[in-house]
Design a protein around this motif. Structure first.
Motif, short mmCIF file in Angstrom:
data_model
loop_
_atom_site.label_atom_id
_atom_site.label_comp_id
_atom_site.label_asym_id
_atom_site.label_seq_id
_atom_site.Cartn_x
_atom_site.Cartn_y
_atom_site.Cartn_z
N LEU A 64 0.78 -1.21 -0.06
CA LEU A 64 0.13 -0.04 0.00
C LEU A 64 0.84 1.14 0.03
CD1 LEU A 64 -2.72 1.61 0.32
CD2 LEU A 64 -2.68 1.13 2.44
N SER A 65 2.12 1.38 0.78
CA SER A 65 2.92 2.43 0.85
C SER A 65 3.45 2.69 -0.57
CB SER A 65 3.94 2.07 1.80
OG SER A 65 3.36 2.26 2.97
N VAL A 66 3.97 1.59 -1.29
CA VAL A 66 4.45 1.84 -2.52
C VAL A 66 3.57 2.24 -3.54
CG1 VAL A 66 5.59 0.27 -4.35
CG2 VAL A 66 6.23 -0.05 -2.09
N ARG A 67 2.34 1.70 -3.60
CA ARG A 67 1.34 1.99 -4.62
C ARG A 67 0.93 3.49 -4.36
NH1 ARG A 67 3.57 -0.80 -7.21
NH2 ARG A 67 2.92 -2.80 -8.14
N LEU A 68 0.62 3.84 -3.00
CA LEU A 68 0.45 5.25 -2.60
C LEU A 68 1.26 6.21 -3.30
CD1 LEU A 68 -1.24 5.02 0.90
CD2 LEU A 68 -2.32 5.50 -1.12
N ARG A 69 2.69 5.84 -3.02
CA ARG A 69 3.56 6.90 -3.74
C ARG A 69 3.67 6.71 -5.11
NH1 ARG A 69 6.79 4.55 0.64
NH2 ARG A 69 7.61 2.98 -0.73
N ASP A 70 3.37 5.41 -5.96
CA ASP A 70 3.14 5.58 -7.34
C ASP A 70 2.02 6.49 -7.72
OD1 ASP A 70 5.16 3.98 -7.33
OD2 ASP A 70 3.96 2.03 -7.94
N LEU A 71 0.67 6.51 -7.07
CA LEU A 71 -0.29 7.09 -7.47
C LEU A 71 -0.13 8.70 -7.16
CD1 LEU A 71 -2.88 4.54 -6.43
CD2 LEU A 71 -2.13 5.19 -8.75
N GLU A 72 0.45 9.06 -6.09
CA GLU A 72 0.80 10.36 -5.85
C GLU A 72 1.97 10.93 -6.84
OE1 GLU A 72 2.06 13.37 -2.14
OE2 GLU A 72 2.68 11.05 -2.00
N ALA A 73 2.96 10.30 -7.32
CA ALA A 73 3.85 10.56 -8.40
C ALA A 73 3.22 10.78 -9.80
CB ALA A 73 4.75 9.59 -8.56
N ALA A 74 2.16 10.18 -9.89
CA ALA A 74 1.42 10.20 -11.20
C ALA A 74 -0.02 11.15 -11.05
CB ALA A 74 0.50 8.67 -11.42
N ASP A 75 0.13 11.81 -9.95
CA ASP A 75 -0.96 12.84 -9.71
C ASP A 75 -2.27 12.39 -9.76
OD1 ASP A 75 -1.85 15.67 -9.10
OD2 ASP A 75 -1.94 16.11 -10.95
N LEU A 76 -2.29 11.33 -9.25
CA LEU A 76 -3.85 10.81 -9.12
C LEU A 76 -4.33 10.91 -7.75
CD1 LEU A 76 -3.29 7.62 -11.60
CD2 LEU A 76 -4.47 9.75 -12.07
N ILE A 77 -3.51 10.81 -6.65
CA ILE A 77 -3.92 10.72 -5.40
C ILE A 77 -2.95 12.06 -4.69
CG2 ILE A 77 -3.44 9.69 -3.05
CD1 ILE A 77 -4.76 7.15 -4.26
N GLU A 78 -3.74 12.49 -3.87
CA GLU A 78 -2.99 13.45 -3.03
C GLU A 78 -2.81 13.28 -1.38
OE1 GLU A 78 -5.70 17.03 -3.39
OE2 GLU A 78 -4.92 17.70 -5.35
N ARG A 79 -1.79 13.36 -0.96
CA ARG A 79 -1.54 13.28 0.54
C ARG A 79 -1.26 14.45 1.35
NH1 ARG A 79 3.50 12.71 3.70
NH2 ARG A 79 3.20 10.66 5.04
N LEU A 80 -2.44 14.30 2.32
CA LEU A 80 -2.63 15.53 3.07
C LEU A 80 -2.04 15.19 4.41
CD1 LEU A 80 -6.27 16.02 1.86
CD2 LEU A 80 -4.30 17.38 0.94
N VAL A 81 -1.14 16.20 4.83
CA VAL A 81 -0.38 15.84 6.14
C VAL A 81 -1.04 16.93 7.25
CG1 VAL A 81 1.57 15.73 7.54
CG2 VAL A 81 1.56 14.90 5.11
N GLU A 82 -1.73 16.49 8.15
CA GLU A 82 -2.19 17.50 9.19
C GLU A 82 -1.19 17.50 10.39
OE1 GLU A 82 -6.05 16.18 10.29
OE2 GLU A 82 -6.54 16.29 8.03
N PRO A 83 -0.73 18.74 10.72
CA PRO A 83 0.42 18.99 12.06
C PRO A 83 -0.54 18.60 13.25
CG PRO A 83 -0.26 20.88 10.85
CD PRO A 83 -1.07 20.05 10.22
N THR A 84 -0.73 17.74 13.46
CA THR A 84 -1.48 17.31 14.75
C THR A 84 -0.36 16.25 15.33
OG1 THR A 84 -2.50 15.39 13.92
CG2 THR A 84 -3.97 17.62 14.04
N ILE A 85 -0.64 16.10 16.73
CA ILE A 85 0.15 15.19 17.48
C ILE A 85 -0.59 14.05 17.93
CG2 ILE A 85 1.68 14.96 19.72
CD1 ILE A 85 2.12 17.93 19.65
N PRO A 86 -0.37 12.99 17.59
CA PRO A 86 0.51 12.56 16.47
C PRO A 86 0.08 13.17 14.88
CG PRO A 86 -0.76 10.67 16.75
CD PRO A 86 -1.20 11.69 17.73
N VAL A 87 0.99 13.21 14.01
CA VAL A 87 0.60 13.54 12.78
C VAL A 87 -0.43 12.79 12.26
CG1 VAL A 87 1.59 13.92 10.45
CG2 VAL A 87 2.96 14.63 12.24
#
Length: 127
Positions: A64-87
């Motif tokens: 899943l980690s590998v494919r999410l990176r692939d799909l993000e690199a292809a601009d099909l998925i966006e990864r949104l990081v919320e600066p909470t604790i924990p992130v």
């Protein structure tokens, strides 16, 4: 009979090299094992890593980690990081991913209906 009567999209009689490369590129990304399942999961509301992993049966966390990176690199998925604790990390379809879902959902419906006959196997994944 015109295309409107048959509900068949109009396809050009000839496809040039550039169009063929673009189509092949999209099919290669979506055709990688697990990619379409991940896109469908995210496109139907799964936002967190664990939600996606649960919805796509048989998918390991590592893949899943590998494919999410692939799909993000292809601009099909966006990864949104919320600066909470924990992130907190969420995923969503990009605009390109949303557009792709319009084509992917009918293919997924077709795939659910299609079953090989007794003497027919699924296509091999040799290549």
């Amino acid at each position: 009979m015109n295309t409107e009567e048959t509900n068949t999209p109009r396809v050009p009689l000839r496809i040039n090299d550039e169009e063929c490369r673009r189509l092949t590129g999209v099919m290669e990304i979506v055709g990688k094992r697990w990619s379409s399942g991940i896109l469908l999961a995210v496109g139907t509301g799964a936002e967190r890593f664990s939600e996606i992993e649960r919805r796509v049966e048989g998918l390991s966390g590592r893949m899943l980690s590998v494919r999410l990176r692939d799909l993000e690199a292809a601009d099909l998925i966006e990864r949104l990081v919320e600066p909470t604790i924990p992130v907190s990390v969420r995923y969503r379809l990009s605009q390109r991913g949303v557009e792709l879902m319009q084509s992917l959902q009918p293919i997924a419906r077709y795939a659910r209906r299609w079953e090989p006959g007794e003497d027919e196997d699924l296509p091999s994944r040799s290549a």
